[in-house]
Design a protein around this motif. Structure first.
Motif, mmCIF file in Angstrom:
data_model
loop_
_atom_site.group_PDB
_atom_site.id
_atom_site.type_symbol
_atom_site.label_atom_id
_atom_site.label_comp_id
_atom_site.label_asym_id
_atom_site.label_seq_id
_atom_site.Cartn_x
_atom_site.Cartn_y
_atom_site.Cartn_z
ATOM 1 N N PRO A 49 -3.945 -4.910 6.008
ATOM 2 C CA PRO A 49 -4.550 -4.000 6.989
ATOM 3 C C PRO A 49 -4.330 -2.542 6.588
ATOM 4 O O PRO A 49 -3.363 -2.220 5.890
ATOM 5 N N VAL A 50 -5.230 -1.673 7.011
ATOM 6 C CA VAL A 50 -5.129 -0.253 6.663
ATOM 7 C C VAL A 50 -3.841 0.326 7.242
ATOM 8 O O VAL A 50 -3.581 0.196 8.439
ATOM 9 N N PRO A 51 -2.996 0.952 6.410
ATOM 10 C CA PRO A 51 -1.729 1.525 6.889
ATOM 11 C C PRO A 51 -1.951 2.713 7.828
ATOM 12 O O PRO A 51 -3.042 3.273 7.899
ATOM 13 N N SER A 52 -0.911 3.102 8.505
ATOM 14 C CA SER A 52 -0.977 4.252 9.401
ATOM 15 C C SER A 52 -0.897 5.555 8.598
ATOM 16 O O SER A 52 -0.145 5.659 7.618
ATOM 17 N N MET A 53 -1.655 6.532 9.036
ATOM 18 C CA MET A 53 -1.628 7.854 8.411
ATOM 19 C C MET A 53 -0.731 8.810 9.187
ATOM 20 O O MET A 53 -0.616 9.997 8.849
ATOM 21 N N ALA A 54 -0.081 8.294 10.223
ATOM 22 C CA ALA A 54 0.725 9.132 11.121
ATOM 23 C C ALA A 54 1.795 9.965 10.408
ATOM 24 O O ALA A 54 2.019 11.122 10.781
ATOM 25 N N LEU A 75 -6.642 -1.808 0.256
ATOM 26 C CA LEU A 75 -5.942 -2.165 -0.989
ATOM 27 C C LEU A 75 -4.592 -1.464 -1.126
ATOM 28 O O LEU A 75 -4.091 -1.281 -2.236
ATOM 29 N N SER A 76 -3.980 -1.081 -0.024
ATOM 30 C CA SER A 76 -2.708 -0.350 -0.089
ATOM 31 C C SER A 76 -1.585 -1.117 -0.795
ATOM 32 O O SER A 76 -0.777 -0.499 -1.505
#
Length: 432
Positions: free
Chosen positions: A221-226, A335-336
């Motif tokens: 899943p797309v990681p957090s950009m926080a 693709l993180s």
């Protein structure tokens, strides 16, 4: 299809949807390495790797989409190589500043770039800078990247007496990095699309196979950009001592973007009869918006990529090519784990290859005129040996102005160059 035809003016540019899509995939493959390299470089400042990965993909997608939709050019944007190294190794590690302050400087440089684009100051600035210094700055940034790459690969190491020496070339990770460089150059020579990303992945796979680095997966899943979103410290970046930093971010991106836009457009036959670039203001606006948005999200300066020429080589002529690239950068968000799997010595070959491309600027210097060649050499050499792009630019402008004055070549010295040289002298004297 009819909507795409009318919006991007495909027939007018002698292209088709199929050709534009193929061109978009080609461009993306040649520059996809940035989603692996940029997070690794910036994470060494303490920034969260996954957050930088997301910021890299989003900044690239946003800038490229604006370039395609607003300027209708087949040119892709992403965080720039060289600018990310300057951000990390000169500003944060070299000057001891926080990455938040460095992001603030990037944000301000984007605002300055936006103003310059709006008020047509860009042409005056670009035309005032001597050609020899433009070529030298490009080559010097390449050498700066090379010394970082050779260090990450273990090819060079620190030495108390000679400062630098040959590293442990028996180390398997060093050998893999060298192999990766050879592979990338060979694939590029054979015109294999995506040669850089292939080289990085081959080294990564071999590293995992030999137990030298762990495999962390491919899709997630797309990681957090926080951790990096809205983290820039604008107040800290407005400190007088950082004027030079902001100037370098602005200056390097200005020439990088302008040179790429003109170069790629020339190869694609998109320049007008006078050799000028139509819709240049829109193209520069796309870049400046991407820079400021990228800083907000958490990445170093975004710039136009010369790899866009790979897409134009297979027929890409309009912004539809750029839109395909933008969509692929969005798809890369999942693709993180792959980005986290790639070790630093796997990206070192890519940096070395980019250095090779940038060093070609040295061939354009007017070597028969010492008042041109000497400052150019000082510029190019100072960047890797002072480990600072800013100091290299300072050496270049100062030496150019002083040498021209002492040689009696006053007519060659434009007022803008003299002013910039004096500003660098002031900066080095009081804010170094």
């Amino acid at each position: 299809m009819q909507l795409l035809e009318s919006f991007f003016k495909l027939k007018e540019h002698g292209t088709t949807v199929k050709t534009e899509v193929i061109a978009g995939f080609t461009t993306f493959l040649t520059m996809a390495y940035i989603v692996l390299v940029n997070p690794l470089i910036l994470s060494s400042t303490g920034m969260d790797l996954n957050a930088v990965f997301v910021a890299t993909c989003l900044a690239a997608a946003l800038g490229t989409a604006i370039m395609g939709l607003v300027a209708n050019y087949p040119i892709a944007l992403a965080p720039g190589m060289g600018l990310n190294a300057y951000f990390t190794f000169s500003v944060v590690k070299g000057m001891g500043l926080s990455w938040e302050t460095a992001l603030g400087a990037v944000f301000i440089s984007g605002i300055v770039f936006l103003a310059v684009s709006l008020f047509k100051v860009r042409e005056a600035i670009v035309n005032a800078i001597p050609q020899s210094l433009k070529f030298a700055i490009s080559a010097g940034v390449g050498m700066f990247l090379a010394i970082i790459a050779l260090k990450n690969a273990g090819v060079i190491a620190a030495h108390p007496a000679t400062y630098l020496t040959l590293g442990d070339i028996h180390n398997p990770t060093t050998l893999l990095a060298i192999l990766g460089f050879f592979l990338i150059v060979a694939l590029e020579y054979r015109k294999v699309p995506g040669s850089i990303i292939i080289g990085i992945l081959v080294v990564t796979v071999l590293s995992i196979a030999f137990g030298l680095s762990p495999f962390k997966g491919i899709v997630a899943p797309v990681p957090s950009m926080a951790p990096t979103f809205m983290a820039m410290d604008i107040k800290g970046a407005l400190n007088a001592g950082l004027i030079g930093v902001i100037f370098v971010f602005f200056f390097v991106d200005l020439f990088d973007t302008t040179g790429t836009l003109v170069g790629v457009s020339h190869r694609a036959g998109l320049l007008d009869k006078d050799g000028k670039l139509p819709r240049l203001k829109r193209a520069l606006m796309a870049d400046s918006i991407a820079i400021t948005a990228g800083a907000v999200m958490g990445t170093s300066s975004t710039t136009a990529y010369i790899e866009s020429a790979a897409g134009t080589a297979v027929g890409g002529r309009t912004g539809l090519t750029a839109m395909v690239v933008a969509l692929l950068f969005l798809a890369a968000l999942w693709l993180s784990p792959l980005a986290a799997t790639v070790p630093p010595y796997a990206t070192a070959p890519a940096l070395c290859y980019v250095a090779v491309l940038m060093a070609r600027g040295l061939a354009e210097i007017e070597w028969n005129d010492l008042t041109e060649s000497a400052p150019a050499v000082m510029t190019a050499l100072a960047m890797p040996f002072t480990f600072s792009i800013a100091d290299g630019i300072a050496f270049g402008f100062i030496s150019y102005a002083v040498i021209k004055i002492l040689a009696g070549r006053f007519s060659d010295l434009r007022p803008a160059v003299l002013i910039i040289a004096l500003l660098w002298i002031f900066k080095l004297a009081f804010f170094h």
